[in-house]
Scaffold this active site. Structure first.
Site, PDB file in Angstrom:
ATOM      1  CG  HIS A 174      30.409 -11.353  20.334  1.00 30.86           C
ATOM      2  ND1 HIS A 174      31.277 -12.118  19.604  1.00 30.86           N
ATOM      3  CD2 HIS A 174      29.967 -10.388  19.485  1.00 30.86           C
ATOM      4  CE1 HIS A 174      31.362 -11.660  18.374  1.00 30.86           C
ATOM      5  NE2 HIS A 174      30.575 -10.608  18.285  1.00 30.86           N
TER       6      HIS A 174
ATOM      7  CE  LYS B 171      34.891 -10.565  11.257  1.00 27.51           C
ATOM      8  NZ  LYS B 171      35.989 -11.538  11.064  1.00 27.51           N
ATOM      9  CG  PHE B 172      38.747  -6.123  18.453  1.00 25.71           C
ATOM     10  CD1 PHE B 172      40.017  -6.680  18.372  1.00 25.71           C
ATOM     11  CD2 PHE B 172      38.457  -5.033  17.660  1.00 25.71           C
ATOM     12  CE1 PHE B 172      40.979  -6.153  17.520  1.00 25.71           C
ATOM     13  CE2 PHE B 172      39.406  -4.501  16.804  1.00 25.71           C
ATOM     14  CZ  PHE B 172      40.672  -5.055  16.729  1.00 25.71           C
ATOM     15  CB  CYS B 173      34.534 -10.763  21.375  1.00 27.36           C
ATOM     16  SG  CYS B 173      35.627 -12.184  21.476  1.00 27.36           S
ATOM     17  CB  ALA B 174      32.797  -5.969  19.304  1.00 27.89           C
TER      18      ALA B 174
END
Length: 403
Positions: free
Chosen positions: A115, A351-354
């Protein structure tokens, strides 16, 4: 290998026992290296103001801060005239560059990005996840060819979800062929592999200290000066100005221009110490040990029925020490909680900032979440990871799927 702080940390698990902590969450934040802690400790007694004081402590602190800038420049192989601007982290560095883009700039970015690279842009073209590296180059080529005016290609060097390495040299060549510039998110690359900005012909790179064994709140943006010198000061305040009267005269030099206020001196010193420590250890030894451990981990995961590794470009594509996976019948959060509570293993879930990328990788697989939201488990390794940590994770997952 240098030692990380916390290597002897013990954590409670089910039944009240204490076990040695298996930290497999380096991609989120890496532990502090002992040489980094030592450098900060050595700087603290003389800590003082920077750039403004005539006293000895102030002069010494200023020298240490500016030396950190030179160390980081050398670490990434920057050009002599590149700016090195200390920030809070990669996200801060990316937003700083976004604030300095020339009017009318169009940014081209893949949906596979973190992100931090996906969200800061006022005018962006989003590209679908490419099926193979050559398609990434082709898609960038086509997108940039159709854009008039200033343009910037933004891409990761190593995915924070899969660890897969991106063809940044080829993408830089394509960008420049179309008169564009390229920003590389190197946050997940520089703890694992060397980076030479000049050799790769990159315009900008950004990364974070907390992923580079220097968790003291500093990051960095390195790259060409002109856009940064012309952009609005990122923060408006002391240090960014030459003079204040009826008119304000801002610094032309992008380093003071975008570092208003008292900077994070200790963070910069820590970041530089980490760069020195990795360079002194030698990349050959670091890469060899990481590849041995990540191969052991991936082989173990592949042997467990019901565990599915996430990959964009296939099992054989080069990657750093990051593996994301799902476990049939369990949500990612359930897996992470069991690993922590019963085995003393730290991993990341979510979601691992993705978000767009994780959804794409999971497809119809929802990671076991009843609400249908995409999520996965991520295990990541680095200096301080041992065979026992890897084997403990594999054995724990094997036990979990047979319950």
């Amino acid at each position: 290998m240098p030692t990380v702080l916390g290597a002897d940390l013990e954590v409670p698990v089910k039944g009240g026992r204490l076990v040695g902590y298996a930290n497999l969450d380096y991609a989120a934040s890496a532990p502090c290296l002992e040489p980094v802690s030592a450098a900060v400790t050595a700087a603290l007694p003389a800590y003082s103001s920077v750039h403004r004081g005539a006293g000895y402590a102030s002069q010494l602190t200023t020298a240490r801060y500016e030396q950190a800038r030179h160390t980081v420049r050398a670490f990434v192989g920057a050009r002599p005239d590149d700016a090195v601007i200390f920030t809070r982290n990669t996200t801060d560095a990316t937003n700083l560059l976004a604030s300095c883009l020339p009017a009318g700039t169009t940014t081209v970015v893949f949906d596979t990005e973190h992100h931090a690279s996906l969200l800061p842009w006022k005018n962006s073209v989003r590209l679908a996840p490419p099926a193979f590296p050559g398609e990434a180059v082709r898609a960038a080529d086509e997108a940039l060819a159709g854009i008039d005016g200033p343009k910037l290609l933004v891409v990761t060097a190593a995915s924070n979800v899969t660890g897969e390495l991106w063809p940044i040299a080829a993408l830089a060549h394509i960008a420049h062929r179309h008169g564009a510039r390229i920003l590389v998110d190197a946050a997940q690359l520089v703890p694992h592999r060397p980076l030479n900005l000049t050799a790769l012909d990159l315009d900008y790179v950004a990364f974070s200290g907390h992923k580079l064994y220097a968790p003291f709140g500093a990051g960095v943006l390195v790259g060409r000066r002109d856009w940064l010198a012309d952009g609005e000061p990122y923060l408006k305040g002391g240090g960014a100005v030459r003079s204040v009267g009826d008119d304000i005269e801002w610094h032309d030099d992008p380093e003071p221009r975008h570092e208003a206020g008292t900077p994070n001196v200790l963070g910069a010193i820590a970041l530089a110490a980490a760069c020195d420590a990795l360079t002194a250890t030698g990349w050959t030894a670091l890469v060899r040990e990481e590849e041995r451990l990540i191969a052991r981990l991936r082989s173990g995961l592949a042997s467990i029925e019901g565990v599915r590794e996430l990959s964009l470009w296939g099992d054989d594509h080069p990657r750093v020490g990051i593996v994301s996976f799902t476990v049939d019948g369990y949500s990612a959060r359930e897996v992470a909680e069991v690993l922590s509570g019963e085995y003393g293993i730290g991993v990341r879930d979510g979601k691992f900032c993705a978000h767009p990328f994780v959804r794409h990788l999971l497809g119809e697989h929802d990671g076991g979440c009843e609400d249908g939201t995409a999520s996965a488990v991520r295990a990541s390794i680095g200096i301080g990871t041992t065979e026992e940590h890897v084997d403990r994770l594999v054995d724990a997952l094997r036990e979990l799927v047979t319950r």
